[in-house]
Design a protein around this motif. Sequence first.
Motif, short mmCIF file in Angstrom:
data_model
loop_
_atom_site.label_atom_id
_atom_site.label_comp_id
_atom_site.label_asym_id
_atom_site.label_seq_id
_atom_site.Cartn_x
_atom_site.Cartn_y
_atom_site.Cartn_z
N VAL A 201 0.84 -1.20 0.00
CA VAL A 201 0.00 0.00 0.00
C VAL A 201 0.87 1.25 0.00
CG1 VAL A 201 -1.65 1.37 1.32
CG2 VAL A 201 -2.00 -1.09 1.08
N LYS A 202 1.89 1.27 0.84
CA LYS A 202 2.77 2.44 0.92
C LYS A 202 3.49 2.68 -0.40
CE LYS A 202 6.35 4.78 3.58
NZ LYS A 202 6.93 5.34 2.35
N ALA A 203 3.98 1.62 -1.01
CA ALA A 203 4.70 1.76 -2.27
C ALA A 203 3.78 2.37 -3.34
CB ALA A 203 5.24 0.41 -2.73
N LEU A 204 2.55 1.90 -3.40
CA LEU A 204 1.62 2.39 -4.42
C LEU A 204 1.18 3.82 -4.15
CD1 LEU A 204 -0.57 -0.81 -4.86
CD2 LEU A 204 1.17 0.05 -6.45
N THR A 205 0.91 4.15 -2.91
CA THR A 205 0.48 5.51 -2.61
C THR A 205 1.64 6.49 -2.81
OG1 THR A 205 0.84 5.07 -0.25
CG2 THR A 205 -1.40 4.88 -1.06
N ASP A 206 2.86 6.05 -2.61
CA ASP A 206 4.01 6.90 -2.91
C ASP A 206 4.10 7.19 -4.41
OD1 ASP A 206 4.71 7.04 -0.25
OD2 ASP A 206 6.37 5.60 -0.38
N ILE A 207 3.76 6.19 -5.22
CA ILE A 207 3.75 6.40 -6.68
C ILE A 207 2.59 7.33 -7.05
CG2 ILE A 207 3.43 5.27 -8.93
CD1 ILE A 207 4.67 2.73 -7.62
N GLY A 208 1.40 7.03 -6.52
CA GLY A 208 0.22 7.85 -6.76
C GLY A 208 -0.59 7.36 -7.94
N PHE A 209 -1.81 6.90 -7.68
CA PHE A 209 -2.73 6.43 -8.71
C PHE A 209 -4.10 7.05 -8.49
CE2 PHE A 209 0.50 3.12 -8.59
CZ PHE A 209 0.66 2.77 -9.93
N GLU A 210 -4.95 6.96 -9.51
CA GLU A 210 -6.33 7.46 -9.37
C GLU A 210 -7.20 6.53 -8.55
OE1 GLU A 210 -4.45 9.81 -12.23
OE2 GLU A 210 -4.72 7.63 -12.42
N GLY A 211 -6.84 5.27 -8.49
CA GLY A 211 -7.58 4.28 -7.71
C GLY A 211 -6.65 3.17 -7.29
N TYR A 212 -7.14 2.33 -6.37
CA TYR A 212 -6.30 1.26 -5.82
C TYR A 212 -7.09 -0.04 -5.76
CZ TYR A 212 -3.29 5.13 -4.68
OH TYR A 212 -2.49 6.26 -4.78
N ALA A 213 -6.50 -1.10 -6.30
CA ALA A 213 -7.13 -2.42 -6.30
C ALA A 213 -6.44 -3.32 -5.29
CB ALA A 213 -7.05 -3.03 -7.69
N ILE A 214 -7.17 -4.32 -4.85
CA ILE A 214 -6.62 -5.35 -3.97
C ILE A 214 -6.58 -6.64 -4.79
CG2 ILE A 214 -6.90 -6.60 -1.80
CD1 ILE A 214 -8.84 -4.17 -1.04
N GLY A 215 -5.39 -7.06 -5.15
CA GLY A 215 -5.22 -8.27 -5.93
C GLY A 215 -4.72 -9.41 -5.07
N GLY A 216 -4.61 -10.58 -5.67
CA GLY A 216 -4.02 -11.71 -4.98
C GLY A 216 -4.88 -12.31 -3.90
N LEU A 217 -6.19 -12.05 -3.92
CA LEU A 217 -7.13 -12.73 -3.03
C LEU A 217 -8.12 -13.53 -3.87
CD1 LEU A 217 -7.78 -10.01 -0.29
CD2 LEU A 217 -6.31 -12.04 -0.14
N ALA A 218 -8.92 -14.37 -3.19
CA ALA A 218 -9.81 -15.30 -3.90
C ALA A 218 -9.00 -16.19 -4.83
CB ALA A 218 -10.90 -14.55 -4.67
N VAL A 219 -7.80 -16.56 -4.39
CA VAL A 219 -6.93 -17.45 -5.18
C VAL A 219 -6.56 -18.68 -4.35
CG1 VAL A 219 -6.03 -15.70 -6.74
CG2 VAL A 219 -4.92 -16.04 -4.52
#
Length: 386
Positions: A201-219
Motif C-alpha cells: 500500500v505504501k509503495a503504491l500511494t508513494d507512486i500515486g494512482f487514481e484508484g487502488y485495487a486489492i489483488g491476490g485474493l480469492a486465489v
Amino acid sequence: MTRFNWTCESMDGNARAGTLHTAHGPVATPTFMPVGTVGTVKAMTMDAVRSTGAGIVLGNTYHLMLRPGAERVRQLGGLHKFMDWSGPILTDSGGFQVMSLGALRKLDQDGVTFKSHIDGSTHRLTPESSTDIQHALDATITMCFDECPALPAPPEIIAKSMRLSMRWAARSREAFVHREGYGQFGIVQGGTETDLRAESVKALTDIGFEGYAIGGLAVGEGQELMFATLDTTVPLMPQNAPRYLMGVGTPDDLLGSVMRGVDMFDCVMPTRAGRTARAYTERGTLNLRNARHAGDARPISPHCDCLACSRHSRAYLHHLFRANEILGPMLLTWHNIAYYQRLMRQIRQAILEGRLETLATQLRAEWAAEDWTEDEMPQPVIPPVP
C-alpha cells in the motif's frame, strides 16, 4: 471534460456509497462489473447488460492482445465502439494470466513471455506494453501490470512477487498517458501477510494512482482469511480514492467486502454459473437441471424483472438446459447479472439510509433459507414489452 475522481456520498460503518466520475459517465458505487474478457459478456448482448443496470464492464488485455489485437480495435474506433458499450470500461492488465497460464509463460524481471493458448505463438507483455495496449483499447480505467502467486505460498515467495509487482507498478505509471476523465489503478499485493500488504500500500500511494485495487485474493485462501486480510489492508488505503477487490466473488463475498470498505468488484462467477444452469436468487442458488424444476411453472425469482423471470418458467429453463439449447445459458446469465446488480443497488441504498447491518442480517438469513413455497411466492414482476 470530466475529471476522473471518486466522491463519497455516505458511510455506514466502513461501508461507502459514492460515485466514480469518468470520461465515459458516472458509476454509482458500490458496483459490480460484469466480465467481458474478449469484448463480450459471455452469452449476453450489451443491450441485455445495460438492462440489468450495470454501469461499468471489464475487458482483458491479454486476451484482446491475442485477438483481434489492440491495434485493430483502435483502428475500429476503440473498445467502446467495438463492443457497443458507451459507458466506462476497466481493462485487466494481463497480470492474472501470469498466474493462471503458468504453464504457458516465462517470467523475468522485465516482463512475461507467453505462449498463446490459441495457436502457440509467442507474445511479450511488460508493464509498458500492457499499459500501451490498454491505451490503444481506450480503456477508461487502466490497471498496472502485476504478478501474484496462488495461495497458499511461502512468505518469501509472496514478498518477492509483491516487490516485483511494485517495481512494475512504477513502470506502468510512467508509461500511462494522462487524459481527462481516464484513470489508472495500482494493485496491492502481499498475499495474506499483513506486513507485506502494508508495504505494498505504501509503495503504491508513494507512486500515486487514481484508484487502488486489492489483488491476490480469492486465489485459494478461503473467505475467512480473505476477510481478515481486508480488515488489515483496507484501512491503510487512501480514503479519497476508489477501492477495487479483484475477482470476487459470491453474493456473501460482495456484502462482506463492502462492509469492510470496498467499492468495486468483478467476477466471472455469475456468468459461468449461468452457463452451467445455476441461478443466484434471494433464497440461495438453484440448479435448474434438477428434476424438481421440470414441472415448476414459477419464475426463478418473483423479485426479478429480467427476461428469464418475467417471461419464462423454471420448467422452461430446465427444458432448455436438458435439451442443450443455447437460449438456456443466455437467459440464466442475464438473470444472474441482473441479480448481482440488484444486490449492489440494495446494498448501496442501505448504506445511504444507515441500515446496512440490518440488511446484511436479512440477506444472510434469506440466502440460508429454503426455496420459496407456493404460498410464499408472490406474483412475479412483469415489465412492459418494449
